[in-house]
Design a protein around this motif. Structure first.
Motif, PDB file in Angstrom:
ATOM      1  N   GLN A 202      -5.663   4.812 -11.022  1.00  0.00           N
ATOM      2  CA  GLN A 202      -6.029   3.442 -10.652  1.00  0.00           C
ATOM      3  C   GLN A 202      -4.828   2.690 -10.086  1.00  0.00           C
ATOM      4  OE1 GLN A 202      -7.433   2.367 -14.540  1.00  0.00           O
ATOM      5  NE2 GLN A 202      -9.600   2.613 -13.962  1.00  0.00           N
ATOM      6  N   ALA A 203      -3.660   2.904 -10.668  1.00  0.00           N
ATOM      7  CA  ALA A 203      -2.449   2.241 -10.187  1.00  0.00           C
ATOM      8  C   ALA A 203      -2.121   2.681  -8.762  1.00  0.00           C
ATOM      9  CB  ALA A 203      -1.280   2.536 -11.122  1.00  0.00           C
ATOM     10  N   CYS A 204      -2.263   3.973  -8.486  1.00  0.00           N
ATOM     11  CA  CYS A 204      -1.993   4.466  -7.133  1.00  0.00           C
ATOM     12  C   CYS A 204      -3.019   3.926  -6.143  1.00  0.00           C
ATOM     13  CB  CYS A 204      -1.967   5.999  -7.122  1.00  0.00           C
ATOM     14  SG  CYS A 204      -0.480   6.684  -7.884  1.00  0.00           S
ATOM     15  N   GLU A 205      -4.274   3.817  -6.562  1.00  0.00           N
ATOM     16  CA  GLU A 205      -5.298   3.229  -5.697  1.00  0.00           C
ATOM     17  C   GLU A 205      -4.930   1.793  -5.347  1.00  0.00           C
ATOM     18  OE1 GLU A 205      -9.094   3.539  -7.643  1.00  0.00           O
ATOM     19  OE2 GLU A 205      -9.084   5.720  -7.578  1.00  0.00           O
ATOM     20  N   CYS A 206      -4.497   1.018  -6.339  1.00  0.00           N
ATOM     21  CA  CYS A 206      -4.086  -0.368  -6.097  1.00  0.00           C
ATOM     22  C   CYS A 206      -2.883  -0.428  -5.164  1.00  0.00           C
ATOM     23  CB  CYS A 206      -3.731  -1.056  -7.413  1.00  0.00           C
ATOM     24  SG  CYS A 206      -5.128  -1.411  -8.485  1.00  0.00           S
ATOM     25  N   ALA A 207      -1.953   0.497  -5.350  1.00  0.00           N
ATOM     26  CA  ALA A 207      -0.710   0.480  -4.584  1.00  0.00           C
ATOM     27  C   ALA A 207      -0.934   0.680  -3.093  1.00  0.00           C
ATOM     28  CB  ALA A 207       0.249   1.548  -5.114  1.00  0.00           C
TER      29      ALA A 207
ATOM     30  N   LEU B 228      -1.926  -1.453   2.837  1.00  0.00           N
ATOM     31  CA  LEU B 228      -0.591  -0.942   3.178  1.00  0.00           C
ATOM     32  C   LEU B 228      -0.054  -1.606   4.439  1.00  0.00           C
ATOM     33  CD1 LEU B 228      -0.598   2.939   2.697  1.00  0.00           C
ATOM     34  CD2 LEU B 228       0.803   1.264   1.507  1.00  0.00           C
ATOM     35  N   ASP B 229       1.207  -1.909   4.402  1.00  0.00           N
ATOM     36  CA  ASP B 229       1.921  -2.318   5.600  1.00  0.00           C
ATOM     37  C   ASP B 229       3.188  -1.474   5.662  1.00  0.00           C
ATOM     38  OD1 ASP B 229       3.792  -3.437   3.816  1.00  0.00           O
ATOM     39  OD2 ASP B 229       3.038  -5.462   4.087  1.00  0.00           O
ATOM     40  N   THR B 230       3.938  -1.626   6.705  1.00  0.00           N
ATOM     41  CA  THR B 230       5.105  -0.772   6.905  1.00  0.00           C
ATOM     42  C   THR B 230       6.107  -0.888   5.769  1.00  0.00           C
ATOM     43  OG1 THR B 230       4.819  -0.906   9.295  1.00  0.00           O
ATOM     44  CG2 THR B 230       6.976  -0.208   8.509  1.00  0.00           C
ATOM     45  N   ALA B 231       6.398  -2.107   5.340  1.00  0.00           N
ATOM     46  CA  ALA B 231       7.382  -2.301   4.271  1.00  0.00           C
ATOM     47  C   ALA B 231       6.915  -1.644   2.976  1.00  0.00           C
ATOM     48  CB  ALA B 231       7.637  -3.791   4.048  1.00  0.00           C
ATOM     49  N   ARG B 232       5.657  -1.862   2.606  1.00  0.00           N
ATOM     50  CA  ARG B 232       5.147  -1.277   1.365  1.00  0.00           C
ATOM     51  C   ARG B 232       5.113   0.243   1.465  1.00  0.00           C
ATOM     52  NH1 ARG B 232      -0.479  -2.895  -1.303  1.00  0.00           N
ATOM     53  NH2 ARG B 232       0.608  -4.863  -1.498  1.00  0.00           N
ATOM     54  N   ALA B 233       4.682   0.770   2.593  1.00  0.00           N
ATOM     55  CA  ALA B 233       4.632   2.223   2.772  1.00  0.00           C
ATOM     56  C   ALA B 233       6.027   2.818   2.613  1.00  0.00           C
ATOM     57  CB  ALA B 233       4.041   2.570   4.143  1.00  0.00           C
TER      58      ALA B 233
ATOM     59  N   LEU C  56      -2.894  13.051  -5.170  1.00  0.00           N
ATOM     60  CA  LEU C  56      -4.273  12.878  -4.695  1.00  0.00           C
ATOM     61  C   LEU C  56      -4.576  11.490  -4.153  1.00  0.00           C
ATOM     62  CD1 LEU C  56      -6.214  14.810  -7.477  1.00  0.00           C
ATOM     63  CD2 LEU C  56      -5.572  15.609  -5.198  1.00  0.00           C
ATOM     64  N   GLN C  57      -3.809  10.492  -4.546  1.00  0.00           N
ATOM     65  CA  GLN C  57      -4.075   9.123  -4.108  1.00  0.00           C
ATOM     66  C   GLN C  57      -2.987   8.596  -3.173  1.00  0.00           C
ATOM     67  OE1 GLN C  57      -6.780   7.250  -4.856  1.00  0.00           O
ATOM     68  NE2 GLN C  57      -7.643   8.933  -6.026  1.00  0.00           N
ATOM     69  N   LEU C  58      -1.773   8.608  -3.667  1.00  0.00           N
ATOM     70  CA  LEU C  58      -0.675   7.951  -2.961  1.00  0.00           C
ATOM     71  C   LEU C  58      -0.235   8.698  -1.705  1.00  0.00           C
ATOM     72  CD1 LEU C  58       0.954   5.400  -3.431  1.00  0.00           C
ATOM     73  CD2 LEU C  58       2.535   6.710  -4.802  1.00  0.00           C
ATOM     74  N   LEU C  59       0.076   9.979  -1.843  1.00  0.00           N
ATOM     75  CA  LEU C  59       0.579  10.724  -0.683  1.00  0.00           C
ATOM     76  C   LEU C  59      -0.425  10.819   0.463  1.00  0.00           C
ATOM     77  CD1 LEU C  59       2.683  13.509  -2.426  1.00  0.00           C
ATOM     78  CD2 LEU C  59       3.467  11.372  -1.382  1.00  0.00           C
ATOM     79  N   PRO C  60      -1.715  11.109   0.198  1.00  0.00           N
ATOM     80  CA  PRO C  60      -2.663  11.138   1.320  1.00  0.00           C
ATOM     81  C   PRO C  60      -2.792   9.784   2.016  1.00  0.00           C
ATOM     82  CG  PRO C  60      -3.593  12.303  -0.545  1.00  0.00           C
ATOM     83  CD  PRO C  60      -2.345  11.605  -1.033  1.00  0.00           C
ATOM     84  N   ALA C  61      -2.786   8.701   1.250  1.00  0.00           N
ATOM     85  CA  ALA C  61      -2.888   7.365   1.857  1.00  0.00           C
ATOM     86  C   ALA C  61      -1.657   7.061   2.703  1.00  0.00           C
ATOM     87  CB  ALA C  61      -3.077   6.306   0.776  1.00  0.00           C
ATOM     88  N   LEU C  62      -0.483   7.451   2.215  1.00  0.00           N
ATOM     89  CA  LEU C  62       0.738   7.238   2.998  1.00  0.00           C
ATOM     90  C   LEU C  62       0.732   8.077   4.273  1.00  0.00           C
ATOM     91  CD1 LEU C  62       3.372   7.107   0.132  1.00  0.00           C
ATOM     92  CD2 LEU C  62       2.655   5.205   1.600  1.00  0.00           C
TER      93      LEU C  62
ATOM     94  N   LYS D 288       0.060   8.302  10.118  1.00  0.00           N
ATOM     95  CA  LYS D 288      -0.685   8.840  11.262  1.00  0.00           C
ATOM     96  C   LYS D 288      -1.265   7.700  12.094  1.00  0.00           C
ATOM     97  CE  LYS D 288      -4.549  11.972  12.116  1.00  0.00           C
ATOM     98  NZ  LYS D 288      -5.583  12.804  11.461  1.00  0.00           N
ATOM     99  N   SER D 289      -1.802   6.676  11.443  1.00  0.00           N
ATOM    100  CA  SER D 289      -2.393   5.547  12.182  1.00  0.00           C
ATOM    101  C   SER D 289      -1.330   4.747  12.926  1.00  0.00           C
ATOM    102  CB  SER D 289      -3.181   4.641  11.234  1.00  0.00           C
ATOM    103  OG  SER D 289      -2.306   3.884  10.404  1.00  0.00           O
ATOM    104  N   GLN D 290      -0.116   4.703  12.384  1.00  0.00           N
ATOM    105  CA  GLN D 290       0.962   3.979  13.034  1.00  0.00           C
ATOM    106  C   GLN D 290       1.506   4.717  14.255  1.00  0.00           C
ATOM    107  OE1 GLN D 290       1.928   0.722  12.029  1.00  0.00           O
ATOM    108  NE2 GLN D 290      -0.037   1.165  11.088  1.00  0.00           N
ATOM    109  N   ASN D 291       1.391   6.041  14.234  1.00  0.00           N
ATOM    110  CA  ASN D 291       1.900   6.856  15.335  1.00  0.00           C
ATOM    111  C   ASN D 291       0.859   7.063  16.425  1.00  0.00           C
ATOM    112  OD1 ASN D 291       4.377   7.128  14.085  1.00  0.00           O
ATOM    113  ND2 ASN D 291       3.806   9.014  13.057  1.00  0.00           N
ATOM    114  N   ALA D 292      -0.352   6.613  16.188  1.00  0.00           N
ATOM    115  CA  ALA D 292      -1.437   6.830  17.176  1.00  0.00           C
ATOM    116  C   ALA D 292      -1.324   5.881  18.331  1.00  0.00           C
ATOM    117  CB  ALA D 292      -2.786   6.667  16.492  1.00  0.00           C
TER     118      ALA D 292
END
Length: 87
Positions: A31-36, A40-45, A72-78, A83-87
Motif C-alpha cells: 500500500q505504501a508503494c502504491e501511494c508513493a 509521479l513527477d520527475t523529482a519524486r521519481a 511489483l509496485q514501485l519499480l514497474p511504476a518508475l 518510458k513515458s518521459q522518453n516518448a
C-alpha cells in the motif's frame, strides 16, 4: 526502527515519509508503494529511484514483503514513468 542489517515494512514507510510522501500509518509495504507512485513527477521519481538504489546496494537485508512490494509496485511504476518521459 531501522536496524543496520534489516529493512522492514516500518523502515520502508519511514523512508517514504522522509521523502515528504503522505503514507497512511498502518499501511502495508504494498500500500505504501502504491501511494508513493501516485502522481509521479520527475523529482519524486528521482528521489524514489535513489531510495531504492540505496536500499538495494546497502548491506542490509530487505525483508521479503518489502522487496516484493518494491519489485511489483514501485519499480514497474518508475519504469513506466521513465518510458513515458522518453516518448
Amino acid at each position: 526502527m531501522m536496524h543496520a542489517d534489516l529493512i522492514d515494512q516500518e523502515d520502508l514507510l519511514g523512508q517514504l515519509k522522509a521523502l515528504g510522501l503522505q503514507i497512511p500509518s498502518g499501511s502495508t509495504a504494498e500500500q505504501a508503494c502504491e501511494c508513493a507512485v501516485r502522481g509521479l513527477d520527475t523529482a519524486r521519481a528521482n528521489e524514489l529511484r535513489m531510495m531504492v538504489r540505496n536500499m538495494y546496494t546497502s548491506s542490509a537485508t530487505i525483508l521479503p514483503a518489502v522487496r516484493r512490494a518494491i519489485d511489483l509496485q514501485l519499480l514497474p511504476a518508475l519504469a513506466e514513468y521513465q518510458k513515458s518521459q522518453n516518448a
